[in-house]
Structure formats: C-alpha cells, structure tokens
Design an enzyme around this catalytic site. Sequence first.
Site, PDB file in Angstrom:
ATOM      1  CB  SER A 146       4.597   3.239 -51.016  1.00 40.84           C
ATOM      2  OG  SER A 146       4.064   2.782 -52.246  1.00 40.84           O
ATOM      3  CE1 TYR A 160       3.465  -1.217 -48.746  1.00 38.75           C
ATOM      4  CE2 TYR A 160       2.468   0.142 -50.452  1.00 38.75           C
ATOM      5  CZ  TYR A 160       3.597  -0.362 -49.834  1.00 38.75           C
ATOM      6  OH  TYR A 160       4.841  -0.008 -50.287  1.00 38.75           O
TER       7      TYR A 160
HETATM    8  N1  LIG Z   1       9.851  -2.069 -54.542  1.00 39.40           N
HETATM    9  C1  LIG Z   1       8.997  -1.110 -54.793  1.00 39.40           C
HETATM   10  O1  LIG Z   1       8.592  -0.882 -55.944  1.00 39.40           O
HETATM   11  C2  LIG Z   1       8.480  -0.242 -53.674  1.00 39.40           C
HETATM   12  C3  LIG Z   1       7.578   0.772 -53.993  1.00 39.40           C
HETATM   13  C4  LIG Z   1       7.100   1.581 -53.002  1.00 39.40           C
HETATM   14  C5  LIG Z   1       7.527   1.406 -51.689  1.00 39.40           C
HETATM   15  N2  LIG Z   1       8.390   0.413 -51.398  1.00 39.40           N
HETATM   16  C6  LIG Z   1       8.790   0.265 -49.992  1.00 39.40           C
HETATM   17  O2  LIG Z   1      10.195   0.138 -49.900  1.00 39.40           O
HETATM   18  C7  LIG Z   1      10.540  -0.686 -48.802  1.00 39.40           C
HETATM   19  C8  LIG Z   1      11.456  -1.803 -49.261  1.00 39.40           C
HETATM   20  O3  LIG Z   1      10.792  -2.528 -50.284  1.00 39.40           O
HETATM   21  P1  LIG Z   1      11.512  -3.661 -51.135  1.00 39.40           P
HETATM   22  O4  LIG Z   1      10.799  -3.733 -52.433  1.00 39.40           O
HETATM   23  O5  LIG Z   1      12.983  -3.489 -51.084  1.00 39.40           O
HETATM   24  O6  LIG Z   1      11.053  -4.954 -50.290  1.00 39.40           O
HETATM   25  P2  LIG Z   1      11.682  -6.397 -50.122  1.00 39.40           P
HETATM   26  O7  LIG Z   1      10.524  -7.308 -49.869  1.00 39.40           O
HETATM   27  O8  LIG Z   1      12.632  -6.729 -51.219  1.00 39.40           O
HETATM   28  O9  LIG Z   1      12.516  -6.210 -48.763  1.00 39.40           O
HETATM   29  C9  LIG Z   1      11.878  -5.877 -47.547  1.00 39.40           C
HETATM   30  C10 LIG Z   1      12.692  -6.388 -46.381  1.00 39.40           C
HETATM   31  O10 LIG Z   1      11.953  -6.141 -45.167  1.00 39.40           O
HETATM   32  C11 LIG Z   1      12.084  -7.274 -44.332  1.00 39.40           C
HETATM   33  N3  LIG Z   1      10.967  -7.407 -43.386  1.00 39.40           N
HETATM   34  C12 LIG Z   1       9.671  -7.699 -43.674  1.00 39.40           C
HETATM   35  N4  LIG Z   1       8.969  -7.838 -42.546  1.00 39.40           N
HETATM   36  C13 LIG Z   1       9.822  -7.635 -41.517  1.00 39.40           C
HETATM   37  C14 LIG Z   1       9.683  -7.673 -40.096  1.00 39.40           C
HETATM   38  N5  LIG Z   1       8.525  -7.977 -39.501  1.00 39.40           N
HETATM   39  N6  LIG Z   1      10.767  -7.410 -39.343  1.00 39.40           N
HETATM   40  C15 LIG Z   1      11.965  -7.139 -39.926  1.00 39.40           C
HETATM   41  N7  LIG Z   1      12.155  -7.109 -41.246  1.00 39.40           N
HETATM   42  C16 LIG Z   1      11.098  -7.360 -42.041  1.00 39.40           C
HETATM   43  C17 LIG Z   1      12.097  -8.449 -45.312  1.00 39.40           C
HETATM   44  O11 LIG Z   1      12.637  -9.621 -44.720  1.00 39.40           O
HETATM   45  C18 LIG Z   1      12.924  -7.907 -46.450  1.00 39.40           C
HETATM   46  O12 LIG Z   1      14.298  -8.200 -46.296  1.00 39.40           O
HETATM   47  C19 LIG Z   1       9.206  -1.192 -48.214  1.00 39.40           C
HETATM   48  O13 LIG Z   1       8.856  -0.390 -47.116  1.00 39.40           O
HETATM   49  C20 LIG Z   1       8.220  -0.995 -49.353  1.00 39.40           C
HETATM   50  O14 LIG Z   1       6.910  -0.817 -48.903  1.00 39.40           O
HETATM   51  C21 LIG Z   1       8.876  -0.430 -52.360  1.00 39.40           C
END
Ligand SMILES: NC(=O)c1ccc[n+]([C@@H]2O[C@H](COP(=O)([O-])OP(=O)(O)OC[C@H]3O[C@@H](n4cnc5c(N)ncnc54)[C@H](O)[C@@H]3O)[C@@H](O)[C@H]2O)c1
Length: 263
Positions: A146, A160
């Site tokens: 991230s 985080y």
């Molecule tokens: N969206 C953003 O702007 C952003 C920015 C920086 C980093 N990220 C990173 O990208 C990745 C995806 O983010 P996103 O926005 O698509 O998130 P999201 O919340 O839309 O999806 C995350 C998925 O992970 C699954 N998950 C959570 N805990 C879990 C567990 N214990 N076991 C199995 N599955 C689990 C959830 O059910 C969900 O389907 C994450 O690692 C997040 O930290 C996202």
Amino acid sequence: MKPLHELISLSGKTALITGAASGIGKATAFRFAEAGADLYLVDINEEGLNLVRERIREKFNVNVETFRIDLSKKPEIDLLWEQLKGREPDILVNNAGVYWFKDFLEVDEAFYRKVMAINLDSVFWMCQHFVRRRKERGGVVINVSSIEAFLPFAKGLVHYDASKLGVVALTRAIAREYGKRIRANVVVPGGIETEGVKRLKKEAIMKFDMEKIAISFNFNARLPMGRFGDPDEVARVILFLASDLASYVNGAIIPVDGGFLST
Ligand SMILES: NC(=O)c1ccc[n+]([C@@H]2O[C@H](COP(=O)([O-])OP(=O)(O)OC[C@H]3O[C@@H](n4cnc5c(N)ncnc54)[C@H](O)[C@@H]3O)[C@@H](O)[C@H]2O)c1
C-alpha cells in the site's frame, strides 16, 4: 522473439489469488482468466467467491476452483496447500488485506495480532508454501502492499502501515534469495475505488466522521491524476508482472497510485 500475445498469455498456467471475492483481487481474477489462466480463488467470503466463480465461468473457458479460507489462521493455510499437493499454482497473488482504522493508542494486542495475521503473516506463510513447492520448477509471486507503507497519510492506520511495509521487505528478500527461479514483486496501490474503499467512504459520510471526510478531501487534493483508480487498473499491472512481459522484473516495487507517492 516471442510475439506480444504469447508474452502476455497465461494459458497453461494456474494462478492462486487471495482476496478474490472483492476489489483488486476480483478484478485480477477476471484479467487472469481472460489471459487464459486456470484459477484457485481464495477468500473468507464464500458467497462473494461463488459469485466471482460463476461470472468468470460464464465469460471465459478456464477452470476456477474456490477455497473459503480464513487467512489469519495458519492451520487453514497449511490445509489449503495440502489440498493443492501435486497441483500447485505457477503464480501466487497475495492480495487479501484489511484496512481497519483504529487510533494507535487504542490498539490492543488482539486487534494488532489479527491485522498482522491477515496482512503480513498470511503472506509470509503463503510465500513459504509456494517457494517450497516451486523453487525447482520456478514461479511468480506478486504481493500487494500500500502507499501507506511509504507515506503514512490516513490517521488510525499505524498497525496497517507496519504490516504493509513488512510485505515489501518480505517480497524483496524472497526475490533476492530465490531469484534464480522465482520472480517476486510488490504492487503498491493507492486510492483505488474498490468495494472496501466505497464502504469506508459511505461509513464516514453516514457517521458524519469529519476527520475521515477531511482526510479523503486532502487525499484527493494532492492526487496528481485527480481521480481514484479503478480496481482493473491495478489488475492490469498485476497481470503484466505475472506474465512473461515482465520476465526480467524481480524485487521491484511498483506503485499504482495515480502519482500520489510522487507528490
Ligand atoms: N483499495 C485501495 O485503495 C488500496 C490501497 C492500498 C492498498 N490496498 C490493498 O489492496 C488489497 C485489496 O484491497 P481492496 O480494496 O480490493 O479490498 P476489499 O476489502 O475490497 O477486498 C479484500 C478481500 O480480502 C478478503 N479478506 C479479508 N480478510 C480475509 C481473511 N482473513 N481471509 C481471507 N480473505 C480475507 C475480503 O473478504 C475481501 O474479499 C489489500 O491488501 C489492501 O490493503 C488497497
């Protein structure tokens, strides 16, 4: 020289994607299927997984298997790899993660352990299983960090940020130690309009959480591209890294953040 369509193809390959029921993971599953990969989709959200599997099957002629796993529990991870014995994936995408906000001074051990277990420990164990089984045949790892790991911006994400910088160190160490056969790279998203982010924005507005609304406003104000990214814009970079287009990319940290880290 291989033609472009062959370089980008994942045909004949199998990819395991975590967090595939939503957001970036879901978008990656669709692009990988389009590129011809068979899929192992992992998430804690079984209903979401089933939906993604059905949609992919309607659109693409690839095999899709789903695994309802709580990645915070190592025994469940071990069991998953036991099930995959002899049919291990060629590509591993560790994308699942949680961005739960909590004031640094209110974080207790249980909360801290849970976030670390999902965001960092699970990536560690997944990579260990993968490298153990693929270190001779080779393979590709893409881990999702991230922008927060490099530029802490939102308040209430100290835990985080620590977990996500851990993902970077872990990935680069694997790239260094196993680079002869395994390529490992980190994608660094920021400001991606996923289900998770939409949920957060909605919560902030419903609760009149002025601090979060202000953070969101400041975030937008310093974003060079002036808009949030689409999950597919991250998925396309993950696809590039997974494919032979990136055959000499190893240990790299690739921001997909509309230029946020450059400001
Ligand atoms: N969206 C953003 O702007 C952003 C920015 C920086 C980093 N990220 C990173 O990208 C990745 C995806 O983010 P996103 O926005 O698509 O998130 P999201 O919340 O839309 O999806 C995350 C998925 O992970 C699954 N998950 C959570 N805990 C879990 C567990 N214990 N076991 C199995 N599955 C689990 C959830 O059910 C969900 O389907 C994450 O690692 C997040 O930290 C996202």
